[in-house]
Design a protein around this motif. Sequence first.
Motif, PDB file in Angstrom:
ATOM      1  N   LYS A 129       0.780  -1.241   0.000  1.00  0.00           N
ATOM      2  CA  LYS A 129       0.000   0.000   0.000  1.00  0.00           C
ATOM      3  C   LYS A 129       0.812   1.292   0.000  1.00  0.00           C
ATOM      4  O   LYS A 129       0.284   2.336  -0.364  1.00  0.00           O
ATOM      5  CB  LYS A 129      -0.951   0.007   1.207  1.00  0.00           C
ATOM      6  N   THR A 147      10.806   7.688  -6.147  1.00  0.00           N
ATOM      7  CA  THR A 147       9.521   8.154  -6.682  1.00  0.00           C
ATOM      8  C   THR A 147       9.260   7.552  -8.076  1.00  0.00           C
ATOM      9  O   THR A 147       8.111   7.315  -8.436  1.00  0.00           O
ATOM     10  CB  THR A 147       9.431   9.698  -6.741  1.00  0.00           C
ATOM     11  N   ALA A 151       5.971   5.366  -8.698  1.00  0.00           N
ATOM     12  CA  ALA A 151       5.022   5.737  -9.755  1.00  0.00           C
ATOM     13  C   ALA A 151       4.708   4.527 -10.639  1.00  0.00           C
ATOM     14  O   ALA A 151       3.553   4.320 -11.033  1.00  0.00           O
ATOM     15  CB  ALA A 151       5.598   6.876 -10.591  1.00  0.00           C
ATOM     16  N   ARG A 152       5.729   3.720 -10.901  1.00  0.00           N
ATOM     17  CA  ARG A 152       5.534   2.539 -11.749  1.00  0.00           C
ATOM     18  C   ARG A 152       4.473   1.615 -11.152  1.00  0.00           C
ATOM     19  O   ARG A 152       3.674   1.035 -11.868  1.00  0.00           O
ATOM     20  CB  ARG A 152       6.871   1.802 -11.915  1.00  0.00           C
ATOM     21  N   TYR A 153       4.478   1.486  -9.811  1.00  0.00           N
ATOM     22  CA  TYR A 153       3.514   0.593  -9.159  1.00  0.00           C
ATOM     23  C   TYR A 153       2.342   1.356  -8.546  1.00  0.00           C
ATOM     24  O   TYR A 153       1.553   0.793  -7.794  1.00  0.00           O
ATOM     25  CB  TYR A 153       4.227  -0.238  -8.088  1.00  0.00           C
ATOM     26  N   GLU A 154       2.269   2.646  -8.843  1.00  0.00           N
ATOM     27  CA  GLU A 154       1.190   3.504  -8.329  1.00  0.00           C
ATOM     28  C   GLU A 154       1.051   3.421  -6.815  1.00  0.00           C
ATOM     29  O   GLU A 154      -0.047   3.267  -6.270  1.00  0.00           O
ATOM     30  CB  GLU A 154      -0.136   3.154  -9.015  1.00  0.00           C
ATOM     31  N   LEU A 155       2.189   3.519  -6.136  1.00  0.00           N
ATOM     32  CA  LEU A 155       2.188   3.465  -4.674  1.00  0.00           C
ATOM     33  C   LEU A 155       2.471   4.853  -4.102  1.00  0.00           C
ATOM     34  O   LEU A 155       3.376   5.546  -4.578  1.00  0.00           O
ATOM     35  CB  LEU A 155       3.269   2.498  -4.182  1.00  0.00           C
ATOM     36  N   PRO A 156       1.723   5.280  -3.094  1.00  0.00           N
ATOM     37  CA  PRO A 156       2.036   6.564  -2.460  1.00  0.00           C
ATOM     38  C   PRO A 156       3.320   6.472  -1.632  1.00  0.00           C
ATOM     39  O   PRO A 156       3.623   5.416  -1.077  1.00  0.00           O
ATOM     40  CB  PRO A 156       0.827   6.817  -1.555  1.00  0.00           C
ATOM     41  N   LYS A 179       3.715  11.923  -1.308  1.00  0.00           N
ATOM     42  CA  LYS A 179       2.327  12.330  -1.091  1.00  0.00           C
ATOM     43  C   LYS A 179       2.252  13.222   0.156  1.00  0.00           C
ATOM     44  O   LYS A 179       1.468  14.166   0.225  1.00  0.00           O
ATOM     45  CB  LYS A 179       1.499  11.062  -0.862  1.00  0.00           C
TER      46      LYS A 179
END
Length: 379
Positions: A129, A147, A151-156, A179
């Motif tokens: 998460k 970062t 971004a590749r795994y869309e994780l905050p 974030k």
Amino acid sequence: MIRLTRPSIDEEDLHAVRDVLSSGYLVQGERVGAFERAVADYVGVPHAVAVSSCTAALHLSLISLDIRPGDLVLVAAYSFVATANVIELCGARPLFVDIEPDGFNLDPNRLEDILIDLMASRETADRVKAILPVHTFGRMADMRAITRIAARYELPVIEDGACSLGARLDGRQCGTWGKAGCFSFHPRKAVTTGEGGMIVTSDSNLARRIKALRNHGQDPDLPWPEFIMPGFNYRMTEFQAALGLTQMGKLDRIISARRRLASRYDELLKDSPVRVPARAPGNDPVYQSYVVLLPEEAASHRKEIIARLRDQGIETTIGTWNMPLTSYYRTRYGYTEKNFPVASRIFRQALTLPLYENLGESEQDMIVDRLISLLNTPA
Ligand SMILES: *Cc1c(COP(=O)(O)O)cnc(C)c1O
């Protein structure tokens, strides 16, 4: 005794606190908001939310991202235990990432390896998460790489910038890469409010949730109490915020002094057996702590070195913790040093030397002299 650190507190700070105390309004007045604006402006973000500690800041950041039991959060292995504890206290599991061999921060290559493994299975992929890197001792982690991977795994990404208010990477402030960014105002950090913390973010919804969570779940935008979620009392007092405001006015001055003294340590220790903190292009640390690495042989009797220096009037300490190898995490998850070879080695070798704004050059000379002569004397 040459202390490890001393807060830079002067008459202006004392006056500011006295004014609040004599006003009779100790909580929920105007100072907290003013302190928040000062930090938001300094960092260059739209929102800052003051809380009672950086531990509270990290905790609320995770809760506001809806981190829940069963979730997985990637976190740097080498940090103060608060960084992992907040994950565990959300019911989630911290997945510790080993650190860079040259530096004290999360190794993006290890992060990538672990994520590739986790994403290969649907069961774990769904549970990852967030990523929680730490800017250890005032020096930024490799946020360019971190970062990019996030971004590749869309994780905050939540930045633990407890030690690093004012640090920059490629000219960009600590706390603005993820974030949310969390800061501490504990007396071991460059500027202090006694206890205190701050969350910075560009996300107005996140800021709103955090404001509610710090104040019993009360809607921060309504003039009357409306409780929209369960929350904590993680508020900062007015006199802490007043102190924070005057302290912020000194931050740049304090950082310059710390950088000057750190460079001077680098120079004095240049031909010694200890390794001075790494420098890297584009990375501007604030030196919350000046941490050297002892040679392996000396590291095995670091405890005696610290005790002998203390006998000679010099306070030193270890760096920070190899969190997965502290009793709780080691017992709960069965980690051994082999799982974190770099953090384990750095944990053994690190030694923090005194550093604060008014540390004198002659004191610094003495610290280096005594340390080097101890290292040259067989144990
Ligand atoms: C100091 C520190 C904390 C905890 O900050 P508090 O304000 O004392 O709660 C968390 N993480 C790191 C890396 C720290 O150095």
